[in-house]
Motif scaffolding. Structure first.
Motif, PDB file in Angstrom:
ATOM      1  N   LYS A  22       0.835  -1.188   0.060  1.00 15.01           N
ATOM      2  CA  LYS A  22      -0.097   0.068   0.044  1.00 15.01           C
ATOM      3  C   LYS A  22       1.091   1.230   0.025  1.00 15.01           C
ATOM      4  CE  LYS A  22      -2.571   1.452   3.482  1.00 15.01           C
ATOM      5  NZ  LYS A  22      -3.460   1.498   4.576  1.00 15.01           N
ATOM      6  N   THR A  23       2.048   1.208   0.997  1.00 12.97           N
ATOM      7  CA  THR A  23       2.683   2.425   1.050  1.00 12.97           C
ATOM      8  C   THR A  23       3.601   2.687  -0.049  1.00 12.97           C
ATOM      9  OG1 THR A  23       4.342   1.239   2.273  1.00 12.97           O
ATOM     10  CG2 THR A  23       2.740   2.639   3.726  1.00 12.97           C
ATOM     11  N   SER A  24       4.169   1.629  -0.820  1.00 14.41           N
ATOM     12  CA  SER A  24       4.777   1.597  -1.751  1.00 14.41           C
ATOM     13  C   SER A  24       4.205   2.175  -3.108  1.00 14.41           C
ATOM     14  CB  SER A  24       5.332   0.289  -2.028  1.00 14.41           C
ATOM     15  OG  SER A  24       6.060   0.291  -3.437  1.00 14.41           O
ATOM     16  N   SER A  25       2.770   1.695  -3.318  1.00 17.12           N
ATOM     17  CA  SER A  25       2.179   1.918  -4.430  1.00 17.12           C
ATOM     18  C   SER A  25       1.781   3.382  -4.621  1.00 17.12           C
ATOM     19  CB  SER A  25       1.214   1.046  -4.988  1.00 17.12           C
ATOM     20  OG  SER A  25      -0.022   1.208  -4.054  1.00 17.12           O
ATOM     21  N   LYS A  26       1.446   3.836  -3.434  1.00 16.92           N
ATOM     22  CA  LYS A  26       0.949   5.226  -3.285  1.00 16.92           C
ATOM     23  C   LYS A  26       1.880   6.033  -3.602  1.00 16.92           C
ATOM     24  CE  LYS A  26      -1.165   8.318  -0.071  1.00 16.92           C
ATOM     25  NZ  LYS A  26      -0.521   8.885   1.410  1.00 16.92           N
ATOM     26  N   LEU A  27       3.212   5.804  -2.933  1.00 12.17           N
ATOM     27  CA  LEU A  27       4.417   6.670  -3.189  1.00 12.17           C
ATOM     28  C   LEU A  27       4.893   6.624  -4.733  1.00 12.17           C
ATOM     29  CD1 LEU A  27       6.632   8.956  -2.514  1.00 12.17           C
ATOM     30  CD2 LEU A  27       8.048   6.797  -1.369  1.00 12.17           C
ATOM     31  N   ARG A  28       4.817   5.441  -5.370  1.00 15.90           N
ATOM     32  CA  ARG A  28       5.370   5.393  -6.950  1.00 15.90           C
ATOM     33  C   ARG A  28       4.287   6.072  -7.586  1.00 15.90           C
ATOM     34  NH1 ARG A  28       4.172  -0.304  -7.449  1.00 15.90           N
ATOM     35  NH2 ARG A  28       1.990   0.251  -8.346  1.00 15.90           N
ATOM     36  N   SER A  29       3.007   6.219  -7.473  1.00 14.81           N
ATOM     37  CA  SER A  29       2.037   6.943  -8.153  1.00 14.81           C
ATOM     38  C   SER A  29       2.477   8.254  -8.094  1.00 14.81           C
ATOM     39  CB  SER A  29       0.543   6.976  -7.616  1.00 14.81           C
ATOM     40  OG  SER A  29       0.232   5.677  -7.859  1.00 14.81           O
ATOM     41  N   GLN A  30       2.868   8.911  -6.966  1.00 18.30           N
ATOM     42  CA  GLN A  30       3.507  10.203  -6.823  1.00 18.30           C
ATOM     43  C   GLN A  30       4.612  10.537  -7.578  1.00 18.30           C
ATOM     44  OE1 GLN A  30       1.844  12.896  -5.185  1.00 18.30           O
ATOM     45  NE2 GLN A  30       3.306  13.924  -6.174  1.00 18.30           N
TER      46      GLN A  30
ATOM     47  N   GLU B 243       8.560   8.913   1.580  1.00 17.71           N
ATOM     48  CA  GLU B 243       8.349  10.245   0.732  1.00 17.71           C
ATOM     49  C   GLU B 243       9.467  11.260   0.823  1.00 17.71           C
ATOM     50  OE1 GLU B 243       4.434  11.439   2.001  1.00 17.71           O
ATOM     51  OE2 GLU B 243       4.541  13.259   0.853  1.00 17.71           O
TER      52      GLU B 243
END
Ligand code: PLP
Length: 355
Positions: free
Chosen positions: A265-273, A338
């Motif tokens: 979850k944390t990785s995919s959120k940051l990846r999109s950013q 982040e």
């Protein structure tokens, strides 16, 4: 100039590039989980001490059974290795002297280990690096002639996740060809494109898995191979190839679903950013499903100059000089925190503004 063949080698990279290494370095050249180990490993650590004196189980039990249970495959179809890297060495010996296809760009260890065993490499280059797409006609022509084909899924260095259906069609259509599907980064996805469930159907399928990325066990070394013919690889492995500590730690990690969910979850959120920010800077960015991505600056910028500029400022990207087709013009960057990304982005932005 010969640069280190892998990430996570900052000191050697600075030396090879003849750049003074700053005291503080942000290493985004390696892809180990930024969250670190699952917490129960730290809690159990004192109890693992007693395991040092004795020989480990030669079949790496109980980890082997746990891995089989996790993937719903027969225990005899699983062979545990000292990291996926050891499995790649054993596979190369198994394929000694044969013609092997590689879907490029891909993990450089395939070619290195296969060449050591006098294999003939047939590189099939993606038509589009951002989506890791292949010309099916050319691919199938090659597959008719080779003894094995390596597919990295999600792919290193693009992070692109190939469809299970597409891989299955190839496995089915070319039964003479052994398909090695390296799923070292599959646990960063929801596993729906994993081909592990096809192992029972196709004897020409061999799946490689690693525990070192998701569970941050790179220093402990643990991986495994799944396939109807996996047992044959034992001939090329040392007798006690998996340490007792790795075995115990692997068991503690494998069923920690919460840890995996949180990491994804944390990785995919940051990846999109990261993708959005890089695209704003005008970069081409790969469609990654893993905890890293591949990007290229616009053509007017010099990639070597940018790489050095970032190194001087303590940011270590993964160069791509030893990835077929990328030739140092693209860079791989890990998805960490982040805070780390903001530092990388600021320096990249400064470079783009000033050059
Ligand atoms: C695609 C791929 N497969 C296998 C490996 C080896 O993993 P391990 O640490 O389990 O040896 C790596 C390591 O970077 C990798 O990127």
């Amino acid at each position: 100039m010969q640069l280190p063949a892998h990430g996570a080698n900052a000191a050697a990279l600075y030396k090879a590039m003849n750049v003074k290494m700053p005291e503080q370095v942000i290493d985004v050249s390696e892809n180990v989980n930024y969250l670190g180990l699952p917490k129960q490993v730290e809690e159990e650590w004192p109890n693992l001490f007693v395991k040092i004196a004795g020989y480990p189980d030669e079949q790496a039990e109980p980890f082997r059974s746990k891995a089989a249970e996790f993937h719903k495959v027969a225990v005899q179809h699983v062979v545990v290795t000292n990291g996926a890297a050891e499995c790649l060495m054993a596979l190369a010996q198994y394929f000694k002297g044969k013609d092997i296809a590689l879907l490029q760009p891909t993990f450089s260890e395939y070619a290195r280990t296969l060449k050591q065993q006098d294999c003939v490499i047939h590189s099939i280059l993606a038509e589009d690096f951002c989506h890791y797409r292949f010309n099916n006609e050319l691919l199938e022509k090659q597959l008719k002639q080779v003894h094995a084909c390596y597919i990295c899924n999600p792919n290193n260095p693009t992070g692109v996740l190939l469809k299970k259906h597409w891989i299955e069609q190839l496995i089915k259509k070319f039964p003479h060809c052994n398909f090695v599907v390296d799923e070292a980064f599959m646990d960063w996805t929801d596993e729906s494109e994993s081909v592990v469930s096809l192992v029972n159907t196709y004897p020409n399928l061999i799946v490689v898995r690693s525990m070192t990325k998701m569970y941050a066990l790179a220093g402990i070394r643990l991986g495994y191979v799944i396939g109807q013919n996996a047992e044959k690889l034992r001939n090329y492995l040392p007798h006690w190839n998996v340490s007792a500590i790795a075995n115990e730690i692997g068991c503690l990690c494998l069923h920690d679903k919460d840890f995996v969910m949180e990491s994804r979850k944390t990785s995919s959120k940051l990846r999109s950013q990261m993708v959005a920010d890089l695209q704003l800077l005008g970069c081409k960015v790969s469609d990654s499903a893993a905890n890293f991505l591949l990007f290229q600056l616009q053509e007017q910028y010099n990639p070597d100059e940018m790489f050095k500029y970032l190194l001087e400022r303590g940011i270590v990207l993964r160069h791509t000089r030893n990835y077929a087709g990328l030739d140092g013009k693209w860079f791989r960057i890990a998805v960490k925190s982040e805070e780390i990304w903001i530092k990388c982005k600021d320096e990249l932005t400064n470079y783009v503004k000033n050059h």
